[in-house]
Design a protein around this motif. Structure first.
Motif, PDB file in Angstrom:
ATOM      1  N   THR A  62       0.808  -1.231   0.000  1.00  0.00           N
ATOM      2  CA  THR A  62       0.000   0.000   0.000  1.00  0.00           C
ATOM      3  C   THR A  62       0.837   1.275   0.000  1.00  0.00           C
ATOM      4  O   THR A  62       0.308   2.338  -0.342  1.00  0.00           O
ATOM      5  N   PHE A  63       2.103   1.204   0.374  1.00  0.00           N
ATOM      6  CA  PHE A  63       2.922   2.403   0.477  1.00  0.00           C
ATOM      7  C   PHE A  63       3.924   2.512  -0.671  1.00  0.00           C
ATOM      8  O   PHE A  63       4.472   1.501  -1.136  1.00  0.00           O
ATOM      9  N   ALA A 126       5.279   4.308   8.077  1.00  0.00           N
ATOM     10  CA  ALA A 126       4.693   3.109   7.472  1.00  0.00           C
ATOM     11  C   ALA A 126       4.287   2.102   8.545  1.00  0.00           C
ATOM     12  O   ALA A 126       3.225   1.459   8.454  1.00  0.00           O
ATOM     13  N   SER A 128       3.424   2.827  11.607  1.00  0.00           N
ATOM     14  CA  SER A 128       2.226   3.367  12.275  1.00  0.00           C
ATOM     15  C   SER A 128       0.956   2.989  11.514  1.00  0.00           C
ATOM     16  O   SER A 128      -0.041   2.559  12.105  1.00  0.00           O
ATOM     17  N   TRP A 129       1.004   3.161  10.207  1.00  0.00           N
ATOM     18  CA  TRP A 129      -0.151   2.851   9.360  1.00  0.00           C
ATOM     19  C   TRP A 129      -0.509   1.361   9.438  1.00  0.00           C
ATOM     20  O   TRP A 129      -1.662   0.991   9.662  1.00  0.00           O
ATOM     21  N   ILE A 159       2.170   9.469   5.532  1.00  0.00           N
ATOM     22  CA  ILE A 159       0.959   8.639   5.530  1.00  0.00           C
ATOM     23  C   ILE A 159      -0.126   9.298   4.678  1.00  0.00           C
ATOM     24  O   ILE A 159      -0.785   8.639   3.858  1.00  0.00           O
ATOM     25  N   ASN A 160      -0.303  10.592   4.842  1.00  0.00           N
ATOM     26  CA  ASN A 160      -1.317  11.333   4.100  1.00  0.00           C
ATOM     27  C   ASN A 160      -1.055  11.267   2.597  1.00  0.00           C
ATOM     28  O   ASN A 160      -1.976  11.085   1.789  1.00  0.00           O
ATOM     29  N   ASN A 162       0.418   8.866   1.014  1.00  0.00           N
ATOM     30  CA  ASN A 162       0.097   7.527   0.533  1.00  0.00           C
ATOM     31  C   ASN A 162      -1.399   7.270   0.488  1.00  0.00           C
ATOM     32  O   ASN A 162      -1.874   6.524  -0.384  1.00  0.00           O
ATOM     33  N   LEU A 163      -2.158   7.894   1.408  1.00  0.00           N
ATOM     34  CA  LEU A 163      -3.614   7.784   1.313  1.00  0.00           C
ATOM     35  C   LEU A 163      -4.112   8.343  -0.015  1.00  0.00           C
ATOM     36  O   LEU A 163      -4.993   7.768  -0.668  1.00  0.00           O
ATOM     37  N   ILE A 194      -4.908   7.951  13.738  1.00  0.00           N
ATOM     38  CA  ILE A 194      -3.472   8.228  13.756  1.00  0.00           C
ATOM     39  C   ILE A 194      -3.294   9.736  13.912  1.00  0.00           C
ATOM     40  O   ILE A 194      -3.919  10.513  13.183  1.00  0.00           O
TER      41      ILE A 194
END
Length: 580
Positions: A62-63, A126, A128-129, A159-160, A162-163, A194
């Motif tokens: 996903t990342f 990563a 954390s996600w 993270i944002n 990658n979302l 998060i």
């Protein structure tokens, strides 16, 4: 097992290559790999990599990278975020061991010590996600905490990013403004939250989380900044507190003390079954020296050596550090993960420790030796640290060894506040027996006098005590009443300079012993000195009169050394007069 779990063999091969020496690694990573292999055989743990595999696959599927280049210059933005074997090793350790017959994970806390540019911030993001998704059925709440909000927001932004790349940003509630940086979402079978936070204990009493990543621990000013996040996890069984950091230059800090504790876990001198430790740093010899121009040491300190760390670049930085001393401390801390004293500190504390390790006398042993002791005292203003010291010399195996015995005093009424505000381990010193808590609003002079009396009662022959009486005439008179010869010793720098130089020379020659007193070490690390004319030296605290550091125990030892030297001079003069 390797056929069922795709990454188990990768992790096992990594550990085996480290242990065999096929892959270069620091002493501490070798110890971590041996610990892992031993844990696989232990009956009190079940080994189940299911959760570890989930986290690894979530990250890799996903990342993607948001920026950067490969070593050949190929852009990384948009490329899959593939984990290195050492990162998979960390994840396997954290998530694959369970208490026998339960769903309770073994590890509740982790310390990950990495040089900069090894991808620790994005790895933390990563992780954390993926951990938030793993624990979604428990309503996972993940905090990414740093001393400065800006550092924590770097992980949040990754993270944002990658979302948005996944096309999932609209399925989550994202707050990204001056008031809050958070991502929340209902996943059907669970919930995740998060949030990026600054480590501000005054505003975080109501926090509640099951996972936290404390980034850049070396910048945390007090232990409370870490502990208040850790306290927020008490409602969860499978909680996980991860500290991740690079070395700093404050050897009195929470992070440095945590590093030393974690090294003891790996050395097996302390047992902490719930604490995972991964320390990547250059190896130091017994004197604390590092071969910092060695490519082998560069690789030991950097798990991503040859991946994100360019060998030529780090060698060039090493040569610059060799030729330009002002670059050296930063290179040690950031590229080799070696803690250094603050730039303004005069002494290298490792020299003191090496000197101290040459001897192993106990207080009982020292009391029996034929030593003439000289005292010194540094009294505080009202409610602060006070220090007393004895200083003597002893001929051992043909060498003249200087010995200093120091003791601290602090009023208990303000001890908790000062320990927290100024990051002084007062209660640890009390447990070690090198600090007395005065049960009064200010340090009681009687406590200090009683310490000298107790040392005398143990057999220490105290010839005289030096003290500047204008800083405590009651103490001066009390010591005289107790039968001590007390000498008025004004705090003129040119008088103290001789005692300072004596200690400095003895440390350099590995001829100073201080019974491993950690309070004395703390004070030594806070000494800043200015060279004057005629080899004189003037010293003070590294942060000046208004700072929070302390040097009182070192100061008291200097007073004792001055009295010893002046008495030696008087004896020499008298001897010359009698023989003339």
């Amino acid at each position: 097992m390797s056929t069922k779990y795709d990454n188990f063999q990768v992790v096992l091969d990594y550990a085996d290559s480290i242990i065999s020496g096929e892959k270069i690694a620091s002493k501490e990573i070798i110890q971590a790999c041996k610990r892992f292999k031993e844990d696989l055989e232990r009956e009190e743990y079940d080994f189940n990599p299911k959760d570890a595999e989930f986290v690894i696959k979530i990250i890799e599927k996903t990342f993607v990278h948001d920026k950067g280049e490969r070593l050949d210059g190929t852009p990384l933005r948009g490329a899959p975020f593939l984990l290195e074997p050492w990162q998979k090793f960390i994840i396997y350790n954290l998530l694959a061991f369970f208490l026998k017959g339960t769903k309770i994970r073994r590890y509740k806390e982790a310390f990950i010590f990495l040089c900069r540019k090894n991808g620790k911030t994005r790895f933390a993001a990563a992780l954390s996600w993926a951990l938030a998704l793993l624990e979604r059925r428990s309503g996972s709440s993940v905090y990414i905490v740093a001393a400065a909000l800006r550092q924590a927001v770097q992980s949040f932004d990754f993270i944002n990013f990658n979302l948005r790349e996944m096309g999932e940003a609209d399925n989550f509630k994202v707050l990204d403004n001056n008031a809050e940086h958070s991502i929340s979402g209902d996943l059907g079978d669970g919930f995740l939250h998060i949030e990026a936070l600054a480590a501000n204990p005054d505003k975080q009493d109501s926090l509640n989380c099951n996972i936290a990543i404390a980034d850049e621990l070396h910048a945390y000013r007090t232990a409370k900044q870490y502990n208040i996040i850790k306290e927020a996890m008490k409602a969860y069984t499978n909680k996980l507190m991860i500290g991740i950091t690079t070395a700093g230059d404050n050897m009195n800090s929470f992070c440095y003390n945590r590093l030393k504790y974690c090294q003891k876990i790996l050395d097996k001198t302390v047992t902490d079954e719930a604490y995972f430790v991964f320390i990547a740093k250059a190896d130091e010899d017994e004197n604390g020296n590092v071969d910092y121009t060695s490519a082998e040491q560069h690789e030991k300190a950097n798990p991503n050596y040859g991946i994100t760390i360019r060998p030529d670049d780090i060698m060039n930085d090493a040569l610059q550090a060799q030729n330009d001393p002002q670059q050296r401390k930063d290179f040690f801390a950031k590229s080799l993960n070696i803690y250094t004293s603050a730039m303004r500190a005069y002494f290298n504390i490792e020299e003191f420790r090496v000197s101290n390790r040459q001897f192993d006398w106990t207080l009982e042993d020292l009391a029996k030796l034929k030593i003439q002791w000289y005292g010194g005292a540094d009294l505080s203003k009202l409610h602060d640290l006070t220090a007393a010291a004895l200083y003597g010399r002893y001929t051992y195996k043909g060498r003249e060894i200087d010995i200093t015995l120091t003791h601290a005093f602090f009023p208990i009424t303000v001890a908790h506040q000062k320990a927290e505000d100024d990051n002084i381990p007062l209660f640890g010193w009390q447990d070690d027996g090198v600090l007395t808590m005065s049960n009064t609003p200010t340090v009681s002079y009687d406590d200090v006098i009683n310490w000298f009396k107790s040392m005398r009662d143990k057999g220490f022959k105290i010839k005289m005590v030096g003290f500047d009486k204008k800083f405590g005439r009651e103490f001066f008179l009390g010591m005289k009443k107790a039968g001590f010869k007390i000498v008025d010793q004004p705090q003129y720098f040119y008088k103290k300079s001789e005692g300072f130089r004596r200690i400095e020379v003895k440390v350099k020659n590995q001829e100073l012993y201080y019974v491993g007193n950690q309070a004395f070490e703390y004070c030594v690390q806070n000494v800043r000195a200015i060279e004057k004319t005629d080899d004189m030296i003037q010293y003070e605290k590294v942060d000046g009169d208004g700072g929070t550091s302390r040097i009182d125990l070192f100061d008291a030892a200097v007073f004792g050394a001055v009295q010893m030297l002046e008495d030696m001079s008087r004896q020499s003069t008298a001897s010359q007069w009698l023989n003339s």
